[in-house]
Scaffold this motif. Structure first.
Motif, PDB file in Angstrom:
ATOM      1  N   GLU A  28      57.229  19.483  59.490  1.00 12.27           N
ATOM      2  CA  GLU A  28      57.619  19.905  60.840  1.00 12.27           C
ATOM      3  C   GLU A  28      58.685  20.984  60.708  1.00 12.27           C
ATOM      4  O   GLU A  28      59.697  20.800  60.035  1.00 12.27           O
ATOM      5  CB  GLU A  28      58.161  18.719  61.636  1.00 12.27           C
ATOM      6  N   ASP A  31      62.786  21.763  65.667  1.00 12.82           N
ATOM      7  CA  ASP A  31      63.651  20.660  66.050  1.00 12.82           C
ATOM      8  C   ASP A  31      63.023  19.945  67.245  1.00 12.82           C
ATOM      9  O   ASP A  31      63.336  20.242  68.396  1.00 12.82           O
ATOM     10  CB  ASP A  31      65.046  21.195  66.400  1.00 12.82           C
ATOM     11  N   GLN A  33      61.357  16.010  68.741  1.00 15.23           N
ATOM     12  CA  GLN A  33      61.539  14.568  68.665  1.00 15.23           C
ATOM     13  C   GLN A  33      60.208  13.902  68.301  1.00 15.23           C
ATOM     14  O   GLN A  33      59.144  14.462  68.579  1.00 15.23           O
ATOM     15  CB  GLN A  33      62.035  14.029  70.015  1.00 15.23           C
ATOM     16  N   LEU A  55      56.765  14.243  62.327  1.00 11.85           N
ATOM     17  CA  LEU A  55      58.176  13.863  62.375  1.00 11.85           C
ATOM     18  C   LEU A  55      58.361  12.353  62.251  1.00 11.85           C
ATOM     19  O   LEU A  55      59.280  11.884  61.580  1.00 11.85           O
ATOM     20  CB  LEU A  55      58.821  14.377  63.663  1.00 11.85           C
ATOM     21  N   THR A  58      57.925  11.615  58.494  1.00 10.83           N
ATOM     22  CA  THR A  58      58.927  12.115  57.551  1.00 10.83           C
ATOM     23  C   THR A  58      60.357  11.741  57.922  1.00 10.83           C
ATOM     24  O   THR A  58      61.217  11.695  57.050  1.00 10.83           O
ATOM     25  CB  THR A  58      58.859  13.653  57.445  1.00 10.83           C
ATOM     26  N   GLY A  59      60.623  11.556  59.202  1.00  9.30           N
ATOM     27  CA  GLY A  59      61.975  11.224  59.634  1.00  9.30           C
ATOM     28  C   GLY A  59      62.845  12.426  59.942  1.00  9.30           C
ATOM     29  O   GLY A  59      63.985  12.273  60.374  1.00  9.30           O
ATOM     30  N   GLY A  60      62.324  13.646  59.738  1.00 13.73           N
ATOM     31  CA  GLY A  60      63.123  14.822  60.051  1.00 13.73           C
ATOM     32  C   GLY A  60      62.364  16.105  59.782  1.00 13.73           C
ATOM     33  O   GLY A  60      61.340  16.112  59.102  1.00 13.73           O
ATOM     34  N   PRO A  61      62.878  17.213  60.312  1.00 13.04           N
ATOM     35  CA  PRO A  61      62.222  18.505  60.101  1.00 13.04           C
ATOM     36  C   PRO A  61      62.423  18.990  58.664  1.00 13.04           C
ATOM     37  O   PRO A  61      63.347  18.567  57.968  1.00 13.04           O
ATOM     38  CB  PRO A  61      62.914  19.429  61.105  1.00 13.04           C
TER      39      PRO A  61
END
Length: 102
Positions: A28, A31, A33, A55, A58-61
């Motif tokens: 991703e 930014d 959600q 997202l 992976t839990g984040g960008p």
């Protein structure tokens, strides 16, 4: 990381007939959600990933994730279809590996 956003269809032609392993790469870039980019990906008209949220995986960008499908039957061409339930589709890479006869 880089990616193609909004892609709906990808066809790779002139492949040898046989079984292939297909690896799909995702990261991703924006930014967003969890739930803002949800997509379904089909390979050879068979659903490979349903309601896939990069997202959420992976839990984040800017964190990569790879999903692998084995024994994909190919006769001349391989087609991926991407459809986004929320947001645009996004994919960072595709790897197509011909499986050797066992």
């Amino acid at each position: 990381a880089s990616a193609v956003q909004g892609l709906q269809k990808l066809t790779v032609r002139d492949l040898k007939s046989g079984r292939y392993t297909v690896r799909l790469y995702f990261a991703e870039l924006h930014d967003v959600q969890p739930g803002e980019r949800v997509q379904t990906i089909s390979i050879q008209s068979e659903t490979a990933l349903s309601n896939f949220d990069i997202l959420a995986e992976t839990g984040g960008p800017m964190i990569g994730v790879v999903r692998q499908m084995k024994d994909v039957e190919v006769t001349d061409s391989l087609t991926l279809n991407l459809s986004a339930k929320n947001g645009d589709s996004l994919i960072s890479g595709v790897e197509i590996i011909r499986q050797e006869n066992e």
